[in-house]
Design an enzyme around this catalytic site. Structure first.
Site, short mmCIF file in Angstrom:
data_model
loop_
_atom_site.label_atom_id
_atom_site.label_comp_id
_atom_site.label_asym_id
_atom_site.label_seq_id
_atom_site.Cartn_x
_atom_site.Cartn_y
_atom_site.Cartn_z
N TYR A 88 0.88 -1.18 0.00
CA TYR A 88 0.00 0.00 0.00
C TYR A 88 0.90 1.22 0.00
O TYR A 88 2.08 1.14 -0.38
CB TYR A 88 -0.91 -0.13 1.24
CG TYR A 88 -2.03 0.86 1.31
CD1 TYR A 88 -2.90 1.06 0.25
CD2 TYR A 88 -2.23 1.61 2.47
CE1 TYR A 88 -3.92 1.99 0.33
CE2 TYR A 88 -3.26 2.52 2.56
CZ TYR A 88 -4.10 2.72 1.48
OH TYR A 88 -5.11 3.63 1.57
N ARG A 142 -6.56 10.26 -10.54
CA ARG A 142 -5.84 10.96 -9.45
C ARG A 142 -5.36 9.89 -8.47
O ARG A 142 -5.98 9.65 -7.46
CB ARG A 142 -6.77 11.97 -8.78
CG ARG A 142 -6.12 12.96 -7.86
CD ARG A 142 -5.71 12.38 -6.50
NE ARG A 142 -6.76 12.28 -5.52
CZ ARG A 142 -6.85 11.28 -4.63
NH1 ARG A 142 -5.97 10.29 -4.59
NH2 ARG A 142 -7.84 11.24 -3.77
N LYS A 160 -5.78 -1.96 -2.31
CA LYS A 160 -6.88 -1.72 -1.36
C LYS A 160 -7.60 -3.04 -1.07
O LYS A 160 -7.98 -3.30 0.07
CB LYS A 160 -7.87 -0.71 -1.94
CG LYS A 160 -7.28 0.69 -2.13
CD LYS A 160 -7.73 1.68 -1.08
CE LYS A 160 -7.01 3.01 -1.23
NZ LYS A 160 -7.26 3.95 -0.15
N GLU A 231 -12.51 4.80 -6.12
CA GLU A 231 -11.18 5.15 -5.60
C GLU A 231 -10.43 6.04 -6.58
O GLU A 231 -10.34 5.72 -7.78
CB GLU A 231 -10.39 3.86 -5.39
CG GLU A 231 -9.07 4.04 -4.66
CD GLU A 231 -9.26 4.46 -3.21
OE1 GLU A 231 -10.11 3.88 -2.52
OE2 GLU A 231 -8.57 5.40 -2.78
N ASP A 232 -9.89 7.10 -6.08
CA ASP A 232 -8.95 7.93 -6.82
C ASP A 232 -9.46 8.39 -8.19
O ASP A 232 -8.73 8.35 -9.19
CB ASP A 232 -7.58 7.21 -6.93
CG ASP A 232 -6.88 7.16 -5.57
OD1 ASP A 232 -7.47 7.64 -4.58
OD2 ASP A 232 -5.76 6.66 -5.49
N ASP A 254 -14.17 6.26 -1.38
CA ASP A 254 -13.19 6.13 -0.31
C ASP A 254 -12.48 7.46 -0.02
O ASP A 254 -12.18 7.77 1.13
CB ASP A 254 -12.16 5.08 -0.75
CG ASP A 254 -11.17 4.74 0.32
OD1 ASP A 254 -11.57 4.69 1.49
OD2 ASP A 254 -9.99 4.51 -0.02
N ASP A 255 -12.20 8.23 -1.05
CA ASP A 255 -11.42 9.45 -0.85
C ASP A 255 -12.24 10.54 -0.17
O ASP A 255 -11.71 11.33 0.61
CB ASP A 255 -10.86 9.95 -2.19
CG ASP A 255 -9.95 8.90 -2.77
OD1 ASP A 255 -8.88 8.68 -2.21
OD2 ASP A 255 -10.35 8.25 -3.77
N ASN A 418 -0.53 11.76 0.14
CA ASN A 418 0.21 10.54 -0.17
C ASN A 418 0.86 10.64 -1.54
O ASN A 418 0.35 11.37 -2.39
CB ASN A 418 -0.75 9.34 -0.18
CG ASN A 418 -1.30 9.05 1.19
OD1 ASN A 418 -0.58 9.05 2.16
ND2 ASN A 418 -2.60 8.82 1.26
N1 LIG Z 1 -4.62 10.05 4.10
C1 LIG Z 1 -5.60 9.56 3.38
O1 LIG Z 1 -6.28 8.59 3.77
C2 LIG Z 1 -5.92 10.17 2.08
C3 LIG Z 1 -5.09 11.09 1.52
N2 LIG Z 1 -5.42 11.63 0.32
C4 LIG Z 1 -4.46 12.53 -0.27
O2 LIG Z 1 -5.01 13.81 -0.34
C5 LIG Z 1 -4.42 14.48 -1.42
C6 LIG Z 1 -5.50 15.25 -2.15
O3 LIG Z 1 -6.42 14.39 -2.76
P1 LIG Z 1 -7.69 15.03 -3.51
O4 LIG Z 1 -8.40 15.94 -2.60
O5 LIG Z 1 -8.49 13.96 -4.10
O6 LIG Z 1 -6.93 15.80 -4.67
P2 LIG Z 1 -7.28 17.14 -5.43
O7 LIG Z 1 -6.27 17.30 -6.48
O8 LIG Z 1 -8.71 17.16 -5.79
O9 LIG Z 1 -7.11 18.26 -4.33
C7 LIG Z 1 -5.92 18.88 -4.05
C8 LIG Z 1 -6.25 20.19 -3.40
O10 LIG Z 1 -5.04 20.79 -3.02
C9 LIG Z 1 -5.01 22.11 -3.54
N3 LIG Z 1 -3.63 22.51 -3.79
C10 LIG Z 1 -2.83 22.07 -4.76
N4 LIG Z 1 -1.67 22.71 -4.69
C11 LIG Z 1 -1.75 23.58 -3.68
C12 LIG Z 1 -0.87 24.53 -3.15
N5 LIG Z 1 0.33 24.72 -3.63
N6 LIG Z 1 -1.30 25.27 -2.11
C13 LIG Z 1 -2.53 25.08 -1.60
N7 LIG Z 1 -3.40 24.18 -2.06
C14 LIG Z 1 -3.01 23.44 -3.11
C15 LIG Z 1 -5.82 22.07 -4.80
O11 LIG Z 1 -6.22 23.38 -5.15
P3 LIG Z 1 -7.21 23.68 -6.39
O12 LIG Z 1 -8.56 23.20 -5.92
O13 LIG Z 1 -7.12 25.13 -6.53
O14 LIG Z 1 -6.68 22.89 -7.53
C16 LIG Z 1 -6.95 21.16 -4.34
O15 LIG Z 1 -7.92 21.89 -3.64
C17 LIG Z 1 -3.68 13.41 -2.24
O16 LIG Z 1 -2.29 13.53 -1.97
C18 LIG Z 1 -4.16 12.14 -1.69
O17 LIG Z 1 -3.15 11.14 -1.71
C19 LIG Z 1 -6.58 11.34 -0.34
C20 LIG Z 1 -7.43 10.43 0.18
C21 LIG Z 1 -7.13 9.72 1.40
C1 LIG Z 2 -5.16 6.88 0.79
C2 LIG Z 2 -5.89 7.27 -0.39
O1 LIG Z 2 -6.97 6.79 -0.66
C3 LIG Z 2 -5.32 8.27 -1.26
O2 LIG Z 2 -4.28 8.82 -0.95
O3 LIG Z 2 -5.93 8.53 -2.30
MG LIG Z 3 -7.54 7.16 -2.61
#
Ligand SMILES: NC(=O)C1=CN([C@@H]2O[C@H](COP(=O)(O)OP(=O)(O)OC[C@H]3O[C@@H](n4cnc5c(N)ncnc54)[C@H](OP(=O)(O)O)[C@@H]3O)[C@@H](O)[C@H]2O)C=CC1
Ligand SMILES: CC(=O)C(=O)O
Ligand SMILES: [Mg+2]
Length: 560
Positions: A88, A142, A160, A231-232, A254-255, A418
């Site tokens: 993972y 993504r 997963k 997912e993603d 999941d996200d 991540n």
């Molecule tokens: N720990 C966990 O269990 C999980 C972790 N994640 C992680 O969360 C992260 C985001 O996922 P997700 O929300 O789907 O992705 P998105 O790409 O949809 O969201 C990213 C967000 O970050 C913002 N962003 C990007 N660059 C910057 C910056 N330089 N300064 C400030 N904000 C910024 C983007 O802005 P804008 O909207 O303007 O583009 C957007 O709002 C990933 O790395 C993923 O691995 C996700 C799911 C589970």
């Molecule tokens: C953990 C997870 O689901 C993600 O980073 O997208």
């Molecule tokens: Mg995910």
């Protein structure tokens, strides 16, 4: 002991049918005379540990899972914290990036845009479709924080589901990893002769929606007992398809939801400690999200719903939350906002855009800082940053962490992006710059740290704590849809699962080695929530008391 007699890979379908069955005893003479389980475990671990890179370890474990699934899952359960970083995040991220290059054998189901109009026949190719209970479906757009990987996203669905099997005892042959091959907008892959997906840009949303409608319908016909985990998917599609299908099929994202649940759970445990130190009640917590995508907004919604459960009005709950995206603080007068950001856009800020995180911290004065941004400054500008900061410094810089420490006796800092290279800061930085006071959880694992004579444990705020138990509960309840209350129940179940020893050690999440026990508890809460929401279709479970229901859940778990 399972010894593989079949050729390494001859026929995917045949092999898939074999894998989950109790391993056949090979005829006498076909295995070495002194091959014994207890020794073979040691042999496998020695082989595993002899690999010098994580991707080699990943490949070794993929082969072990293929050739000897019982041994693979036995080892997973016995070495959970050693295996999860390989099968993972973070290693699965690299496995995705290199998928088309390292590809060896078929695993999972691929449904391509070219199959539009005949998806039914593709699904029918899946062996054991009567047993299908859970599918993780990605479109690869993504993957973790790594961007659009197209068909290379398959290892995330596989990874997963391995955690579903190890963590919640879902039967291996009841799982279907699926990748939807709808193109990729990443030119590097389109130019790569080894790329395994269709070689064009992603199809427009209207075409994708027609495809998704057909896909979801045919899935429900081919696999009537199936729960689908999205997912993603890129954020716009993540929200779109969750809303479109959530009342029609048993499906969750999941996200958005799994992440919402796991982070809420860690926040509840962290806020308890932080409030005890600051004297601030829950209603005075201020949560700043650095990142306003599917994950950031998913967590914000989950927190909001928890605050209302705790007695706040909707308005009061919403006021506890601030979002930051790539353009800075999200507020109403800033211009056109993506739909998913509108609800949390601040109406009390009227100045010019604030883009600098330090300025935003000074303005908001958060008690908790959550990173779900996919961005690490060091990843964006490695050279420039290395001139000014140590290489590990991410978007949560030393100054940002120190500001959080100045604002709070026990600051809550969760860099949740991540894989680990994209974490907004390291555990070491968070500890060093808060003088060991940080309440910390990251998306990918960091090692423990010795600080001031204490051993400090980083939490892993990853949805891997939630989805196995949530999925198990939803499957056992035979739910027709996944209600918000089921997701919330999974979160509260996890928050309440800390043992006295774990609490005494300051953990925010339980030790991952206890995942089976935790998943069973979560599943129980999820089944009860499904019953209350009236989405369960397994009436016999309603008559059971909690002890009997827990025994039923445990009895349903597959064991290697
Ligand atoms: N720990 C966990 O269990 C999980 C972790 N994640 C992680 O969360 C992260 C985001 O996922 P997700 O929300 O789907 O992705 P998105 O790409 O949809 O969201 C990213 C967000 O970050 C913002 N962003 C990007 N660059 C910057 C910056 N330089 N300064 C400030 N904000 C910024 C983007 O802005 P804008 O909207 O303007 O583009 C957007 O709002 C990933 O790395 C993923 O691995 C996700 C799911 C589970
Ligand atoms: C953990 C997870 O689901 C993600 O980073 O997208
Ligand atoms: Mg995910």
């Amino acid at each position: 002991m399972t010894i593989v007699l079949t050729p390494y890979w001859s026929n995917g379908v045949q092999k898939l049918k074999m894998a989950p069955q109790a391993p056949p005893k090979p005829a006498h003479g076909l295995t070495p005379p002194t091959l014994e389980d207890s020794v073979h475990v040691i042999r496998c671990m020695k082989q595993f540990r002899s690999k010098t890179t994580n991707i080699e370890k990943y490949i070794y474990l993929s082969m072990l899972k293929e050739q000897d699934p019982h041994m693979f899952y036995r080892l997973c359960l016995d070495h959970m914290s050693e295996f999860t970083p390989i099968i993972y995040t973070p290693t699965v991220g690299q496995a995705c990036q290199e998928y088309s290059h390292n590809y060896r054998r078929p695993e999972g189901l691929f449904v391509s845009i070219k199959d539009k109009g005949k998806i039914k026949s593709v699904l029918r190719a899946w062996p054991k479709f009567d047993d299908a209970r859970i599918s993780v479906v990605t479109d690869g757009s993504r993957i973790l924080g790594l961007g659009d990987l197209g068909i290379n996203g398959m290892p995330i669905s596989i990874g997963k589901l391995s955690l579903y099997i190890a963590g919640a005892g879902i039967r291996p042959h009841s799982t279907i990893p699926i990748t939807l091959d709808l193109g990729t907008n990443t030119q590097k892959y389109l130019d790569d002769p080894l790329y395994l997906g269709v070689r064009h840009k992603r199809v427009p949303t209207e075409v994708m929606t027609e495809f998704m409608d057909e896909f979801m319908h045919e899935m429900s016909v081919a696999f009537p007992k199936l729960l689908v985990q999205f997912e993603d998917f890129s954020t716009d599609h993540a929200f779109l398809y969750l809303e479109r299908y959530r009342n029609q099929y048993p499906v969750f994202n999941d996200d958005i939801q799994g992440t919402g649940a796991v982070v809420l759970s860690g926040f509840i445990n962290a806020a308890r400690l932080s409030s005890a130190a600051s004297g601030k009640p829950l209603s005075e917590h201020r949560i700043l999200f650095f990142g306003a995508g599917s994950a950031g907004v998913g967590v914000a919604m989950q927190l909001m719903s928890f605050f209302t459960l705790e007695g706040m009005s909707e308005q009061e709950a919403r006021e506890r939350i601030w979002l930051v995206d790539s353009q800075g603080l999200v507020y109403k007068g800033r211009g056109k906002l993506a739909e998913h950001k509108e609800y949390f856009a601040r109406s009390d800020y009227r100045g010019p855009p604030i883009t600098d995180l330090l300025d935003i911290l000074e303005y908001v004065k958060p008690t908790a800082l959550m990173g779900l941004s996919t961005m690490s400054v060091s990843t964006l500008l490695p050279f420039l940053i290395s001139l000014r900061f140590p290489p590990s410094t991410g978007a949560f810089t030393r100054a940002a962490i120190e500001t959080m420490a100045a604002l709070n006796p026990l600051p809550i800092i969760f860099p949740l992006s991540n894989p680990v290279t994209l974490s907004e800061c390291t555990f070491q930085d968070a500890v060093d710059y808060t003088d060991g006071k940080v309440l910390f959880a990251s998306g990918s694992p960091f090692p423990e740290i010795s600080y001031g004579g204490r051993l400090l444990h980083p939490g892993q705020g990853n949805n891997m704590y939630i989805f196995p138990g949530l999925g198990l509960g939803a499957i056992l309840a035979r739910c027709s849809s996944v209600s918000d209350s089921m997701v919330e129940a999974s979160s509260l179940g996890l928050a309440n699962s800390l043992t006295a020893d774990e609490e005494a050690a300051g953990l925010l999440y339980p030790q991952i080695e206890r995942i089976r026990e935790i998943s069973a508890d979560i599943a129980l809460q999820v089944i009860r929530a499904a019953q209350q929401a009236g989405v369960d279709r397994h009436p016999e479970l309603r008559a059971m008391n909690d002890d009997d229901l827990l025994a039923f859940v445990n009895g349903k778990m597959w064991n290697p």
